[in-house]
Design a protein around this motif. Structure first.
Motif, short mmCIF file in Angstrom:
data_model
loop_
_atom_site.label_atom_id
_atom_site.label_comp_id
_atom_site.label_asym_id
_atom_site.label_seq_id
_atom_site.Cartn_x
_atom_site.Cartn_y
_atom_site.Cartn_z
N MET A 1 -1.18 14.64 -7.61
CA MET A 1 -2.02 13.90 -6.65
C MET A 1 -1.29 12.64 -6.19
O MET A 1 -0.92 11.80 -7.00
N GLU A 2 -1.04 12.56 -4.89
CA GLU A 2 -0.33 11.41 -4.31
C GLU A 2 -1.35 10.44 -3.70
O GLU A 2 -2.10 10.83 -2.79
N ILE A 3 -1.37 9.23 -4.20
CA ILE A 3 -2.38 8.25 -3.77
C ILE A 3 -1.69 6.99 -3.26
O ILE A 3 -0.74 6.49 -3.87
N VAL A 4 -2.17 6.49 -2.12
CA VAL A 4 -1.71 5.21 -1.60
C VAL A 4 -2.89 4.24 -1.62
O VAL A 4 -4.00 4.59 -1.21
N VAL A 5 -2.64 3.04 -2.10
CA VAL A 5 -3.66 1.99 -2.12
C VAL A 5 -3.21 0.87 -1.20
O VAL A 5 -2.12 0.31 -1.36
N CYS A 6 -4.03 0.55 -0.22
CA CYS A 6 -3.74 -0.55 0.71
C CYS A 6 -4.32 -1.84 0.12
O CYS A 6 -5.51 -1.89 -0.19
N VAL A 7 -3.48 -2.84 -0.04
CA VAL A 7 -3.94 -4.10 -0.60
C VAL A 7 -3.62 -5.23 0.36
O VAL A 7 -2.80 -5.10 1.27
N LYS A 8 -4.29 -6.35 0.13
CA LYS A 8 -4.06 -7.52 0.98
C LYS A 8 -4.02 -8.77 0.12
O LYS A 8 -4.83 -8.92 -0.80
N GLN A 9 -3.09 -9.65 0.41
CA GLN A 9 -3.04 -10.95 -0.25
C GLN A 9 -3.91 -11.91 0.55
O GLN A 9 -3.72 -12.09 1.75
N VAL A 10 -4.90 -12.52 -0.12
CA VAL A 10 -5.86 -13.38 0.57
C VAL A 10 -5.87 -14.77 -0.06
O VAL A 10 -5.46 -14.95 -1.21
N ILE A 33 -4.25 -14.59 -3.81
CA ILE A 33 -4.55 -13.60 -4.83
C ILE A 33 -4.62 -12.23 -4.17
O ILE A 33 -4.63 -12.11 -2.94
N VAL A 34 -4.66 -11.19 -4.98
CA VAL A 34 -4.92 -9.85 -4.46
C VAL A 34 -6.40 -9.77 -4.12
O VAL A 34 -7.26 -10.18 -4.92
N ASN A 35 -6.73 -9.29 -2.94
CA ASN A 35 -8.12 -9.15 -2.55
C ASN A 35 -8.89 -8.42 -3.65
O ASN A 35 -8.52 -7.33 -4.06
N PRO A 36 -9.97 -9.02 -4.18
CA PRO A 36 -10.68 -8.43 -5.33
C PRO A 36 -11.13 -6.98 -5.12
O PRO A 36 -11.01 -6.15 -6.03
N PHE A 37 -11.63 -6.63 -3.94
CA PHE A 37 -12.07 -5.26 -3.69
C PHE A 37 -10.88 -4.28 -3.73
O PHE A 37 -11.04 -3.12 -4.11
N ASP A 38 -9.69 -4.78 -3.36
CA ASP A 38 -8.50 -3.92 -3.42
C ASP A 38 -8.10 -3.63 -4.86
O ASP A 38 -7.53 -2.58 -5.15
N LYS A 39 -8.41 -4.55 -5.77
CA LYS A 39 -8.17 -4.28 -7.19
C LYS A 39 -9.07 -3.15 -7.68
O LYS A 39 -8.65 -2.33 -8.50
N ASN A 40 -10.29 -3.10 -7.18
CA ASN A 40 -11.17 -1.98 -7.51
C ASN A 40 -10.60 -0.67 -7.00
O ASN A 40 -10.67 0.36 -7.67
N ALA A 41 -10.02 -0.72 -5.80
CA ALA A 41 -9.40 0.48 -5.23
C ALA A 41 -8.21 0.92 -6.07
O ALA A 41 -8.02 2.12 -6.33
N LEU A 70 1.98 -7.48 -4.67
CA LEU A 70 2.44 -6.13 -5.00
C LEU A 70 2.93 -6.05 -6.44
O LEU A 70 2.70 -5.05 -7.14
N LYS A 71 3.61 -7.10 -6.92
CA LYS A 71 4.09 -7.09 -8.30
C LYS A 71 2.92 -7.13 -9.29
O LYS A 71 2.99 -6.54 -10.37
N GLU A 72 1.84 -7.80 -8.92
CA GLU A 72 0.66 -7.78 -9.78
C GLU A 72 0.09 -6.36 -9.86
O GLU A 72 -0.35 -5.92 -10.92
N CYS A 73 0.11 -5.66 -8.74
CA CYS A 73 -0.37 -4.27 -8.71
C CYS A 73 0.53 -3.37 -9.55
O CYS A 73 0.05 -2.47 -10.25
N LEU A 74 1.83 -3.60 -9.50
CA LEU A 74 2.77 -2.84 -10.34
C LEU A 74 2.49 -3.13 -11.81
O LEU A 74 2.56 -2.24 -12.66
N ALA A 75 2.19 -4.39 -12.12
CA ALA A 75 1.90 -4.76 -13.50
C ALA A 75 0.63 -4.08 -14.00
O ALA A 75 0.50 -3.79 -15.20
#
Length: 261
Positions: A1-10, A33-41, A70-75
């Motif tokens: 399963m290939e998944i892409v998550v779109c995030v935004k720094q706000v 910070i990373v948009n909080p809803f994007d962390k849920n995604a 993006l590095k926070e998302c990788l972490a």
């Protein structure tokens, strides 16, 4: 399963300032910070990967400092990350932003699921996710609070004011998620150290297939006519008295004096 998550720094503050000339947010000097809803995604994507296998890639459009998000998302556990960054992308509204992100997702290729938070806390438009789906000509389900996968079929619950709507949809698909879908995990120390050593690839306007007239400020049909900070309301008066009857009498007298009653 290939998944892409779109995030935004706000911006990580409510004290957001507006450029009076361009009517856009001034982000310099404001903690982000990373948009909080994007962390849920992202958490939803990681849970799907853990259950069904596959790969999670995070993507964002922004200035070079967006690498931190993006590095926070990788972490947190994402496998790969891509930054779309070019002055040509600057000043974009939701339509121009979604056009650029869709081009980046096309370059990644072979995506089963695209996940976004339901909205960003700085703009609150909730438009970018659905617009990406339109650019890619794939189905979309918004306000998702639960995801179950079975092969190339997804069964999702869509949150509504008075209950839930259960929808079955085939991949590829775009989903935007609500906060109640999960509690995002906290990055581990090991994950953070590993993420900090990663090199984030940066794609410019020359690396993705975009129509130049549809990106950045030039490609943004939204026109902000006026923007301002509302005046702060004056503090009301607190009536103090020994009894409720006495307080009510004082209130009635003040309203009468002000010719309100």
């Amino acid at each position: 399963m290939e998944i892409v998550v779109c995030v935004k720094q706000v911006p990580d503050t409510t004290e957001v300032k507006i450029d009076p000339v361009t009517n856009t947010l001034i982000r310099q000097g404001v903690p982000s910070i990373v948009n909080p809803f994007d962390k849920n995604a992202l958490e939803a994507a990681l849970q799907l990967k853990e259950k069904h296998g596959g790969k999670v890639t995070v993507i964002t459009m922004g200035p070079p400092q967006a690498k931190d998000a993006l590095k926070e998302c990788l972490a947190m556990g994402a496998d790969d990350a891509v930054l779309l960054s070019d002055r040509a992308f600057g000043g974009a509204d939701t339509l121009a932003t979604s056009h650029t992100l869709a081009a980046g997702i096309k370059k990644i290729g072979n995506i089963d699921i695209i996940l976004c938070g339901k909205q960003a806390i700085d703009g609150d438009t909730a438009q970018v996710g659905p617009e990406i789906a339109e650019h890619l000509a794939i189905p979309q389900v918004t306000y998702v609070s639960k995801i179950e996968a079975d092969g190339n079929k997804l069964r999702v619950e869509r949150e509504q004011e008075e209950g839930y709507e259960v929808i079955e949809v085939s991949t590829p698909v775009m989903l935007t998620v609500v906060k109640s879908i999960n509690d995002p995990r906290t990055p581990t120390v090991k994950g953070t150290m590993k993420a900090n050593r990663r090199e984030i690839p940066v794609w410019t306007v020359n690396d993705v297939s975009v129509e130049v007239e549809k990106i950045g400020l030039k490609g943004s049909p939204t026109q902000v006519r006026k923007i301002f900070t509302p005046k702060q309301r004056t503090q009301g008066e607190i009536i103090q008295a020994d009894t409720a009857r006495a307080a009510a009498a004082q209130l009635i007298q003040k309203l009468s004096d002000a010719k309100i009653v």
